[in-house]
Design a protein around this motif. Structure first.
Motif, PDB file in Angstrom:
ATOM      1  N   THR A  14       0.870  -1.163   0.092  1.00 18.18           N
ATOM      2  CA  THR A  14       0.142  -0.087   0.179  1.00 18.18           C
ATOM      3  C   THR A  14       0.965   1.285   0.190  1.00 18.18           C
ATOM      4  OG1 THR A  14      -1.791  -1.082   1.259  1.00 18.18           O
ATOM      5  CG2 THR A  14      -1.819   1.297   1.038  1.00 18.18           C
ATOM      6  N   ARG A  15       1.256   1.807  -1.393  1.00 16.46           N
ATOM      7  CA  ARG A  15       2.075   2.937  -1.285  1.00 16.46           C
ATOM      8  C   ARG A  15       1.434   4.140  -1.609  1.00 16.46           C
ATOM      9  NH1 ARG A  15       5.067  -0.678  -0.513  1.00 16.46           N
ATOM     10  NH2 ARG A  15       5.250   0.977   1.115  1.00 16.46           N
ATOM     11  N   THR A  16       2.260   5.181  -1.410  1.00 13.34           N
ATOM     12  CA  THR A  16       1.575   6.536  -1.785  1.00 13.34           C
ATOM     13  C   THR A  16       1.566   6.590  -3.289  1.00 13.34           C
ATOM     14  OG1 THR A  16       2.827   7.701  -0.070  1.00 13.34           O
ATOM     15  CG2 THR A  16       2.496   9.063  -1.891  1.00 13.34           C
ATOM     16  N   VAL A  17       0.130   6.735  -3.711  1.00 14.80           N
ATOM     17  CA  VAL A  17      -0.072   6.816  -5.275  1.00 14.80           C
ATOM     18  C   VAL A  17      -0.164   8.129  -5.832  1.00 14.80           C
ATOM     19  CG1 VAL A  17      -1.166   5.700  -6.974  1.00 14.80           C
ATOM     20  CG2 VAL A  17      -1.049   4.569  -5.008  1.00 14.80           C
ATOM     21  N   ARG A  18       0.737   8.559  -6.459  1.00 18.91           N
ATOM     22  CA  ARG A  18       0.614   9.985  -7.207  1.00 18.91           C
ATOM     23  C   ARG A  18       0.383   9.800  -8.617  1.00 18.91           C
ATOM     24  NH1 ARG A  18       5.513  10.321  -3.907  1.00 18.91           N
ATOM     25  NH2 ARG A  18       5.171  11.311  -1.902  1.00 18.91           N
ATOM     26  N   LYS A  19       1.291   9.117  -9.505  1.00 19.67           N
ATOM     27  CA  LYS A  19       1.380   9.251 -10.782  1.00 19.67           C
ATOM     28  C   LYS A  19       0.332   8.407 -11.530  1.00 19.67           C
ATOM     29  CE  LYS A  19       5.443  11.099 -12.395  1.00 19.67           C
ATOM     30  NZ  LYS A  19       6.792  10.877 -13.141  1.00 19.67           N
ATOM     31  N   ILE A  68      -5.129  25.419  -2.458  1.00 24.00           N
ATOM     32  CA  ILE A  68      -4.338  25.468  -0.877  1.00 24.00           C
ATOM     33  C   ILE A  68      -3.437  24.620  -1.050  1.00 24.00           C
ATOM     34  CG2 ILE A  68      -4.760  25.184   1.420  1.00 24.00           C
ATOM     35  CD1 ILE A  68      -7.647  26.084   0.952  1.00 24.00           C
ATOM     36  N   TYR A  69      -3.224  23.427  -1.388  1.00 23.74           N
ATOM     37  CA  TYR A  69      -2.448  22.402  -1.212  1.00 23.74           C
ATOM     38  C   TYR A  69      -0.967  22.882  -2.328  1.00 23.74           C
ATOM     39  CZ  TYR A  69       0.482  18.104  -1.845  1.00 23.74           C
ATOM     40  OH  TYR A  69       1.381  17.157  -1.740  1.00 23.74           O
ATOM     41  N   ARG A  70      -1.365  23.410  -3.423  1.00 22.46           N
ATOM     42  CA  ARG A  70      -0.323  23.951  -4.304  1.00 22.46           C
ATOM     43  C   ARG A  70       0.328  25.036  -3.642  1.00 22.46           C
ATOM     44  NH1 ARG A  70      -3.443  23.093  -8.699  1.00 22.46           N
ATOM     45  NH2 ARG A  70      -4.381  25.281  -8.613  1.00 22.46           N
ATOM     46  N   ALA A 162      -2.758   9.006  -1.413  1.00 23.58           N
ATOM     47  CA  ALA A 162      -1.348   9.628  -1.046  1.00 23.58           C
ATOM     48  C   ALA A 162      -1.566  10.161   0.077  1.00 23.58           C
ATOM     49  CB  ALA A 162      -0.604  10.498  -2.086  1.00 23.58           C
ATOM     50  N   TRP A 163      -0.699  10.062   1.087  1.00 26.94           N
ATOM     51  CA  TRP A 163      -0.670  10.758   2.536  1.00 26.94           C
ATOM     52  C   TRP A 163      -0.080  12.037   2.336  1.00 26.94           C
ATOM     53  CZ3 TRP A 163      -1.594   7.684   7.190  1.00 26.94           C
ATOM     54  CH2 TRP A 163      -1.861   8.264   8.292  1.00 26.94           C
ATOM     55  N   THR A 164      -0.819  13.197   2.707  1.00 31.36           N
ATOM     56  CA  THR A 164      -0.241  14.369   2.480  1.00 31.36           C
ATOM     57  C   THR A 164      -0.430  15.226   3.580  1.00 31.36           C
ATOM     58  OG1 THR A 164      -1.486  15.891   1.099  1.00 31.36           O
ATOM     59  CG2 THR A 164      -0.469  14.307  -0.050  1.00 31.36           C
ATOM     60  N   ALA A 205      11.693   0.480  -0.359  1.00 35.98           N
ATOM     61  CA  ALA A 205      13.073   0.383   0.114  1.00 35.98           C
ATOM     62  C   ALA A 205      12.852   0.884   1.534  1.00 35.98           C
ATOM     63  CB  ALA A 205      13.892   0.902  -0.726  1.00 35.98           C
ATOM     64  N   ARG A 206      13.208   0.243   2.538  1.00 33.21           N
ATOM     65  CA  ARG A 206      13.142   0.452   4.114  1.00 33.21           C
ATOM     66  C   ARG A 206      14.475   0.100   4.698  1.00 33.21           C
ATOM     67  NH1 ARG A 206       9.014   3.594   2.494  1.00 33.21           N
ATOM     68  NH2 ARG A 206       7.035   3.263   3.611  1.00 33.21           N
ATOM     69  N   ARG A 207      14.694   0.882   5.606  1.00 37.81           N
ATOM     70  CA  ARG A 207      15.787   0.478   6.445  1.00 37.81           C
ATOM     71  C   ARG A 207      15.650  -0.969   7.077  1.00 37.81           C
ATOM     72  NH1 ARG A 207      16.954   5.258  10.803  1.00 37.81           N
ATOM     73  NH2 ARG A 207      18.609   3.808  11.333  1.00 37.81           N
TER      74      ARG A 207
HETATM   75  C1  LIG Z   1       3.182  12.215   7.699  1.00 39.15           C
HETATM   76  C2  LIG Z   1       3.483  12.303   6.150  1.00 39.15           C
HETATM   77  C3  LIG Z   1       3.303  13.333   5.408  1.00 39.15           C
HETATM   78  C4  LIG Z   1       3.537  13.239   4.020  1.00 39.15           C
HETATM   79  N1  LIG Z   1       3.409  14.522   3.056  1.00 39.15           N
HETATM   80  C5  LIG Z   1       3.239  14.353   1.925  1.00 39.15           C
HETATM   81  C6  LIG Z   1       3.051  15.621   1.239  1.00 39.15           C
HETATM   82  O1  LIG Z   1       2.625  16.738   1.765  1.00 39.15           O
HETATM   83  N2  LIG Z   1       3.063  15.434  -0.253  1.00 39.15           N
HETATM   84  C7  LIG Z   1       3.527  14.265  -0.938  1.00 39.15           C
HETATM   85  O2  LIG Z   1       3.577  14.320  -2.168  1.00 39.15           O
HETATM   86  N3  LIG Z   1       3.781  13.163  -0.059  1.00 39.15           N
HETATM   87  C8  LIG Z   1       3.618  13.223   1.035  1.00 39.15           C
HETATM   88  N4  LIG Z   1       3.934  11.980   1.799  1.00 39.15           N
HETATM   89  C9  LIG Z   1       4.244  10.814   1.158  1.00 39.15           C
HETATM   90  C10 LIG Z   1       5.701  10.441   1.800  1.00 39.15           C
HETATM   91  O3  LIG Z   1       6.625  11.111   0.999  1.00 39.15           O
HETATM   92  C11 LIG Z   1       5.621   8.563   1.267  1.00 39.15           C
HETATM   93  O4  LIG Z   1       5.108   8.192   2.180  1.00 39.15           O
HETATM   94  C12 LIG Z   1       7.183   8.224   1.267  1.00 39.15           C
HETATM   95  O5  LIG Z   1       7.966   8.919   0.255  1.00 39.15           O
HETATM   96  C13 LIG Z   1       7.323   6.851   1.305  1.00 39.15           C
HETATM   97  O6  LIG Z   1       6.583   6.172   0.161  1.00 39.15           O
HETATM   98  P1  LIG Z   1       5.521   5.281   0.078  1.00 39.15           P
HETATM   99  O7  LIG Z   1       4.278   5.770   1.170  1.00 39.15           O
HETATM  100  O8  LIG Z   1       5.013   4.658  -1.092  1.00 39.15           O
HETATM  101  O9  LIG Z   1       6.201   4.055   0.683  1.00 39.15           O
HETATM  102  C14 LIG Z   1       3.886  11.927   3.247  1.00 39.15           C
HETATM  103  C15 LIG Z   1       3.537  10.951   4.168  1.00 39.15           C
HETATM  104  C16 LIG Z   1       3.470  10.849   5.275  1.00 39.15           C
HETATM  105  C17 LIG Z   1       3.517   9.552   6.150  1.00 39.15           C
END
Ligand SMILES: Cc1cc2nc3c(=O)[nH]c(=O)nc-3n(C[C@H](O)[C@H](O)[C@H](O)COP(=O)(O)O)c2cc1C
Length: 218
Positions: A14-19, A68-70, A162-164, A205-207
């Motif tokens: 479950t990744r941060t999906v942007r593209k 607002i985000y931008r 995507a968590w932002t 990739a994680r520690r």
């Molecule tokens: C607390 C938190 C804040 C974040 N804020 C942003 C953000 O403002 N914009 C964004 O593009 N990604 C944001 N991210 C996404 C992280 O960059 C991303 O979780 C990290 O690079 C690891 O990638 P993964 O989630 O795919 O494993 C955030 C993630 C977390 C957990």
């Protein structure tokens, strides 16, 4: 729908999906409500459930929220470039804004849905020391597990997010846009939601564990 994922596969992909957010496909309210119902099973302090979930699916409001985000992201980049260090975490001296972060910034207004999780009880910055730590940990710990549950539930249904948090630099503006009573309620982030293009996602990739674990002492 995603093909059946094992629990471990779901938890590790479950990744941060942007593209790969599909801007063209509608996200039904019913699927969001199903995911939220699952999310709300998360633990929260004393089971007070002082949370609210503001879903934005009105086009104009999405565009306003994306703006607002931008502007918050632009401010952040400007501040970092100018050496204003108030946001730098973990002793890091520079923050790279990657291509996909930039992509999301430029395309946030195109997502079908945005979510703002809200917690009642704004953190009192004057509470210091143990009381401050207790209050903060309890507050964030009472909403972020549910947010993550929500993201897992999305993924298991072929959607992504995507968590932002960057818009929180302009949290008050978002509160005004959405009518959130700012003085008492704190926003946890901004979550773009869409079906994903494809459902294959990799482990990150994680520690390694042996670098971060210790037993019985620091
Ligand atoms: C607390 C938190 C804040 C974040 N804020 C942003 C953000 O403002 N914009 C964004 O593009 N990604 C944001 N991210 C996404 C992280 O960059 C991303 O979780 C990290 O690079 C690891 O990638 P993964 O989630 O795919 O494993 C955030 C993630 C977390 C957990």
């Amino acid at each position: 729908m995603s093909p059946e994922l094992s629990i471990d596969a779901l938890l590790t992909t479950t990744r941060t999906v942007r593209k790969r957010l599909d801007f063209e496909r509608l996200v039904e309210r019913a699927v969001l409500e199903e995911c939220l119902e699952i999310a709300l099973q998360a633990p929260n302090g004393s089971n007070h459930q002082q949370w609210r979930w503001v879903v934005i699916d009105d086009r104009e409001r999405i565009e306003n929220a994306a703006e607002i985000y931008r502007s918050a992201m632009d401010q952040y980049v400007e501040d970092i470039a100018a050496g204003r260090e108030q946001y730098l975490r973990g002793g890091s001296r520079s923050e790279q804004i990657g291509e996909s972060v930039e992509y999301l910034k430029l395309n946030m207004h195109r997502v079908p849905v945005l979510l703002v999780p809200v917690q009642e009880d704004r953190f009192d910055v004057h509470r210091k020391g143990a009381a401050g730590t207790y209050h903060q940990a309890s507050q964030w710990g009472s909403i972020l597990p549910a947010v993550w549950n929500f993201m897992l539930a999305l993924r298991s249904r072929g959607l992504g997010s995507a968590w932002t948090t960057i818009h929180l630099l302009r949290e008050r503006e978002m509160a005004e846009l959405l009518g959130i009573p700012y003085e008492r309620h704190v926003q946890a982030g901004l979550f773009p939601i869409a079906y994903t293009m494809g459902s294959e996602f990799r482990r990150a990739a994680r520690r390694p564990v042996d670098e971060v674990i210790s037993y019985n002492q620091w």
